[in-house]
Design a protein around this motif. Structure first.
Motif, PDB file in Angstrom:
ATOM      1  N   ASP A 198       0.800  -1.376  -0.024  1.00 30.84           N
ATOM      2  CA  ASP A 198      -0.118   0.040   0.052  1.00 30.84           C
ATOM      3  C   ASP A 198       0.909   1.267  -0.008  1.00 30.84           C
ATOM      4  N   ILE A 199       1.977   1.055   0.747  1.00 33.76           N
ATOM      5  CA  ILE A 199       2.904   2.223   0.693  1.00 33.76           C
ATOM      6  C   ILE A 199       3.406   2.335  -0.732  1.00 33.76           C
ATOM      7  N   LEU A 200       4.315   1.339  -0.952  1.00 30.58           N
ATOM      8  CA  LEU A 200       4.985   1.571  -2.188  1.00 30.58           C
ATOM      9  C   LEU A 200       4.155   1.935  -3.540  1.00 30.58           C
ATOM     10  N   ALA A 201       3.009   1.255  -3.528  1.00 31.69           N
ATOM     11  CA  ALA A 201       2.145   1.450  -4.789  1.00 31.69           C
ATOM     12  C   ALA A 201       2.048   2.948  -4.983  1.00 31.69           C
ATOM     13  N   HIS A 202       2.557   4.046  -4.210  1.00 31.95           N
ATOM     14  CA  HIS A 202       2.302   5.426  -4.847  1.00 31.95           C
ATOM     15  C   HIS A 202       3.202   5.616  -5.916  1.00 31.95           C
ATOM     16  N   MET A 203       4.289   4.720  -5.937  1.00 36.51           N
ATOM     17  CA  MET A 203       5.535   5.206  -6.878  1.00 36.51           C
ATOM     18  C   MET A 203       4.835   4.788  -8.286  1.00 36.51           C
ATOM     19  N   LEU A 204       3.809   3.839  -8.312  1.00 40.00           N
ATOM     20  CA  LEU A 204       3.128   3.696  -9.766  1.00 40.00           C
ATOM     21  C   LEU A 204       2.366   5.049 -10.128  1.00 40.00           C
ATOM     22  N   ASN A 205       2.120   6.003  -9.271  1.00 42.49           N
ATOM     23  CA  ASN A 205       1.342   7.047  -9.538  1.00 42.49           C
ATOM     24  C   ASN A 205       2.215   8.195 -10.027  1.00 42.49           C
ATOM     25  N   MET A 206       3.512   8.093  -9.970  1.00 40.96           N
ATOM     26  CA  MET A 206       4.384   9.151  -9.930  1.00 40.96           C
ATOM     27  C   MET A 206       4.687   9.299 -11.500  1.00 40.96           C
ATOM     28  N   ASN A 207       4.470  10.354 -12.161  1.00 44.52           N
ATOM     29  CA  ASN A 207       4.359  10.771 -13.559  1.00 44.52           C
ATOM     30  C   ASN A 207       5.645  11.839 -13.788  1.00 44.52           C
ATOM     31  N   LYS A 208       5.739  11.784 -15.009  1.00 46.33           N
ATOM     32  CA  LYS A 208       7.070  12.641 -15.565  1.00 46.33           C
ATOM     33  C   LYS A 208       6.353  14.257 -15.131  1.00 46.33           C
ATOM     34  N   GLY A 209       7.389  14.927 -14.598  1.00 49.00           N
ATOM     35  CA  GLY A 209       6.926  16.215 -14.259  1.00 49.00           C
ATOM     36  C   GLY A 209       6.668  16.665 -12.817  1.00 49.00           C
ATOM     37  N   ASP A 210       6.172  15.358 -11.923  1.00 48.31           N
ATOM     38  CA  ASP A 210       5.978  15.549 -10.761  1.00 48.31           C
ATOM     39  C   ASP A 210       7.230  15.729  -9.883  1.00 48.31           C
ATOM     40  N   ILE A 211       7.018  16.475  -8.685  1.00 48.45           N
ATOM     41  CA  ILE A 211       7.983  16.922  -7.693  1.00 48.45           C
ATOM     42  C   ILE A 211       8.124  16.112  -6.613  1.00 48.45           C
ATOM     43  N   ILE A 212       9.231  15.769  -6.257  1.00 49.47           N
ATOM     44  CA  ILE A 212       9.516  14.984  -4.997  1.00 49.47           C
ATOM     45  C   ILE A 212      10.215  15.611  -4.048  1.00 49.47           C
ATOM     46  N   PHE A 213       9.746  15.601  -2.687  1.00 53.01           N
ATOM     47  CA  PHE A 213      10.483  16.279  -1.808  1.00 53.01           C
ATOM     48  C   PHE A 213      11.212  14.956  -0.830  1.00 53.01           C
ATOM     49  N   LEU A 214      12.565  15.137  -0.324  1.00 53.02           N
ATOM     50  CA  LEU A 214      13.178  14.170   0.402  1.00 53.02           C
ATOM     51  C   LEU A 214      13.854  14.859   1.571  1.00 53.02           C
ATOM     52  N   PRO A 215      12.760  14.680   2.734  1.00 52.33           N
ATOM     53  CA  PRO A 215      13.438  15.522   3.950  1.00 52.33           C
ATOM     54  C   PRO A 215      14.354  14.916   4.603  1.00 52.33           C
ATOM     55  N   LYS A 216      15.407  15.794   4.996  1.00 57.43           N
ATOM     56  CA  LYS A 216      16.752  15.528   5.575  1.00 57.43           C
ATOM     57  C   LYS A 216      17.423  14.808   5.063  1.00 57.43           C
ATOM     58  N   ILE A 217      17.815  15.295   3.672  1.00 56.48           N
ATOM     59  CA  ILE A 217      18.720  14.553   2.804  1.00 56.48           C
ATOM     60  C   ILE A 217      19.556  15.469   2.193  1.00 56.48           C
ATOM     61  N   SER A 218      20.867  15.222   2.298  1.00 58.20           N
ATOM     62  CA  SER A 218      21.665  16.172   1.248  1.00 58.20           C
ATOM     63  C   SER A 218      22.651  15.059   0.851  1.00 58.20           C
ATOM     64  N   LYS A 219      23.435  15.532  -0.292  1.00 59.41           N
ATOM     65  CA  LYS A 219      24.373  14.597  -0.897  1.00 59.41           C
ATOM     66  C   LYS A 219      25.289  13.952   0.120  1.00 59.41           C
ATOM     67  N   ASN A 220      25.573  14.846   1.195  1.00 55.06           N
ATOM     68  CA  ASN A 220      26.571  14.110   1.866  1.00 55.06           C
ATOM     69  C   ASN A 220      25.928  13.153   3.197  1.00 55.06           C
ATOM     70  N   GLY A 221      24.531  12.919   2.938  1.00 56.16           N
ATOM     71  CA  GLY A 221      23.901  11.943   3.791  1.00 56.16           C
ATOM     72  C   GLY A 221      22.848  12.616   4.720  1.00 56.16           C
ATOM     73  N   GLU A 222      22.264  12.083   5.825  1.00 53.67           N
ATOM     74  CA  GLU A 222      21.102  12.654   6.223  1.00 53.67           C
ATOM     75  C   GLU A 222      21.480  13.881   7.153  1.00 53.67           C
ATOM     76  N   SER A 223      20.803  14.748   7.023  1.00 60.12           N
ATOM     77  CA  SER A 223      20.766  16.169   7.396  1.00 60.12           C
ATOM     78  C   SER A 223      19.691  16.703   8.132  1.00 60.12           C
ATOM     79  N   LYS A 224      20.012  17.535   9.583  1.00 59.14           N
ATOM     80  CA  LYS A 224      18.790  18.003  10.166  1.00 59.14           C
ATOM     81  C   LYS A 224      18.732  19.357   9.504  1.00 59.14           C
ATOM     82  N   SER A 225      19.352  19.909   8.680  1.00 55.24           N
ATOM     83  CA  SER A 225      19.474  21.417   8.090  1.00 55.24           C
ATOM     84  C   SER A 225      19.255  21.506   6.651  1.00 55.24           C
TER      85      SER A 225
END
Length: 214
Positions: free
Chosen positions: A107-134
């Protein structure tokens, strides 16, 4: 364009349960045969899995999600997927999973099937260097969901994949966007940003996109 909140996997995942699941509709003989053939367990390695998923995202544009051990392509019919999940969980993780737990993950993963080209995805607490609180990261869907065969890889998980582009990281706070905006109801691995959510979350994130991202 839809917006999504996506929590990058940092390990084998939690233990959600789905709604009622009629185990009688599943192929019991296939489950029994699959579990019998899974006596020699084939564990996947989760060492440095965050480094792997970060590199896949920032270097190759592959946004990956967990509960994605071999055979679990989300495009399979639901009843087929549930059977395969129950079998794969025993083979690759040495755990016995019930129908409700398997459905909870799907049920959680199935959302990925509804992601279409042009949709915007936010990834909380993530930077190129790893997990980040800022910091948080934003990406745009470039190609829809696909499932990779990782059965021969050391890390056999994280095969659920979305191709993304324009991967950019931003600091907290920025305008009225702080880390708190990605709290409830965005507590699961993949969640849509619905217009009716409280605190004007949808309009605030859309305003951020128009001003800072696009």
């Amino acid at each position: 364009m839809k917006m999504w909140v996506f929590r990058l996997p940092t390990g084998p995942g939690g233990d959600p349960n789905g709604g009622a699941c009629d185990v009688n509709k599943l192929n019991a003989s296939e489950i029994a045969l699959g579990e019998k053939n899974s006596e020699v367990h084939c564990h996947t390695n989760y060492d440095n899995c965050l480094d792997f998923t970060l590199d896949e995202l920032f270097t190759f544009g592959n946004l990956r999600q967990g509960w994605g051990i071999p055979t679990l392509d989300l495009r399979l019919p639901e009843d087929v997927w549930l059977v395969k999940y129950i079998i794969a969980a025993k083979k690759y993780w040495s755990v016995e999973v019930g129908c409700e737990a398997a459905r909870g993950r799907r049920d959680i993963l199935a959302h990925m099937l509804n992601m279409n080209k042009g949709d915007i995805i936010f990834l909380p607490k993530i930077s190129k260097n790893g997990e980040s609180k800022s910091h948080f990261t934003v990406a745009t869907v470039y190609d829809p969901y696909f499932f990779e065969d990782r059965s021969q890889e050391d890390i056999k998980d994280f095969a659920h994949t979305i191709k993304v582009s324009s991967v950019k990281t931003f600091p907290y706070p920025i305008d009225d966007i702080s880390d708190g905006i990605f709290g409830a109801p965005f507590m699961r691995a993949v969640e849509p940003v619905e217009e009716h959510y409280a605190h004007n979350v949808h309009s605030r994130l859309l305003g951020f996109i128009n001003k800072h991202y696009q």
